[in-house]
Design an enzyme around this catalytic site. Structure first.
Site, PDB file in Angstrom:
ATOM      1  CG  ASP A   1      -2.045  -0.996   1.151  1.00  0.00           C
ATOM      2  OD1 ASP A   1      -1.961  -1.919   0.340  1.00  0.00           O
ATOM      3  OD2 ASP A   1      -2.994  -0.871   1.948  1.00  0.00           O
TER       4      ASP A   1
ATOM      5  CE  LYS B   1      -5.183   1.923   2.905  1.00  0.00           C
ATOM      6  NZ  LYS B   1      -3.994   1.274   3.526  1.00  0.00           N
TER       7      LYS B   1
ATOM      8  CE  LYS C   1      -6.628  -1.431   2.913  1.00  0.00           C
ATOM      9  NZ  LYS C   1      -5.240  -1.906   3.184  1.00  0.00           N
TER      10      LYS C   1
END
Length: 306
Positions: free
Chosen positions: A173, A236, A265
């Site tokens: 991430d 995300k 996400k």
């Protein structure tokens, strides 16, 4: 309103993209797809011109954003989660606190194994520890890169991602360079993401954290397009360390922009089953939270938590 061009080029006109209120606070009557098209129709040629990507390649990857497209291309209908236990396969069980200890990391992994969460999400110094605890277990190890500010050099992010992959992490991430996106340096943002994607083998999933609380709707849409074109698997919402977290409005817009080209996400401030349920319905395929156990058991969640 303007975004500066890359490399000292003349400023590029983006209509009203730079003047939108923060995406997390905007209330719109249009559908998310209509909003995404309205935001990106004037911007896609600029993205192409700034990054060197062909406009045709962008539209081939994101065909639902074409003005003449009849509808949104998605992997399927909105997912419904009717019971807390159904959330487990969607949860990235997260511990990113700077005071995390080996004991806390061990507990995180044991919980992830017990509830069959999608992954544990940790700072990179804990990757080896997690892999040891999760050996012969389907729970993935996810490491954050350039976290939480995103302002590291691209080479530093790429190196960190490559080391995580070498250790055995299968998800990364990374935090997008927020300041560069806000000043309109689209080439630099694209190359920053691309450096991380290129640094890891294809088996490693790259998620790009956009920090939606700091972006306008237009900036958020741009960040999603750049992430997709750079090869990210997910976009995300948040680090959980800034001024806000995931919202339904942000997830809806992100899902509308990426269509079937990427997944979404939602992370930051997900503190109840109802929160998670709304975010999944809005288009989230993963939920990042430090409160995973409480979410799947419907236990009360305190004020702390990612």
């Amino acid at each position: 309103h303007f975004f500066a061009g890359c490399g000292g080029a003349a400023p590029l006109v983006f209509g009203d993209l730079g003047a939108m209120e923060p995406a997390a606070k905007k209330v719109r009557s249009e559908t998310a797809l209509e909003r995404a098209r309205a935001l990106l129709t004037p911007a896609l040629p600029v993205i192409a011109g700034s990054t060197g990507l062909a406009l045709g390649d962008i539209l081939a990857r994101l065909p639902h954003l074409s003005e003449g497209a009849s509808g949104m291309i998605t992997p399927g209908p909105p997912r419904e989660v009717s019971h807390p236990a159904e959330l487990a396969p969607l949860i990235d069980h997260t511990l990113l606190r700077p005071d995390a200890t080996a004991t806390a990391i061990a507990q995180l992994c044991e919980e992830a194994k017990h509830f069959r969460f999608a992954s544990v999400c940790v700072n990179s110094c804990w990757a080896s520890t997690c892999l040891k605890f999760l050996r012969d277990c389907p729970v993935k190890v996810c490491c954050v890169v350039g976290f939480p500010l995103g302002a590291s050099l691209p080479a530093a992010k790429a190196f960190e991602a490559r080391v995580c992959a070498d250790v055995g992490a299968t998800e990364v991430d990374m935090v997008l360079n927020i300041g560069l996106l806000k000043q309109g340096d689209l080439r630099a943002v694209y190359e920053d993401i691309r450096a991380v994607v290129s640094a890891v083998p294809p088996r490693v999933v790259v998620k790009v954290i956009l920090e939606v609380c700091l972006l306008s709707e237009g900036e958020l849409a741009l960040g999603c397009v750049l992430s997709v074109m750079a090869g990210a698997t997910f976009v995300k919402t948040s680090t959980g360390f800034s001024t806000g977290g995931a919202t339904v409005a942000a997830v809806e817009l992100m899902s509308a922009v990426v269509g079937s080209a990427a997944l979404v996400k939602a992370a930051g401030g997900v503190k109840s089953f109802a929160d998670a349920q709304r975010l999944v319905r809005a288009g989230a395929s993963r939920i990042g939270t430090s409160s995973g156990v409480a979410l799947v058991t419907s236990a009360a969640i305190g004020p702390m938590g990612y």
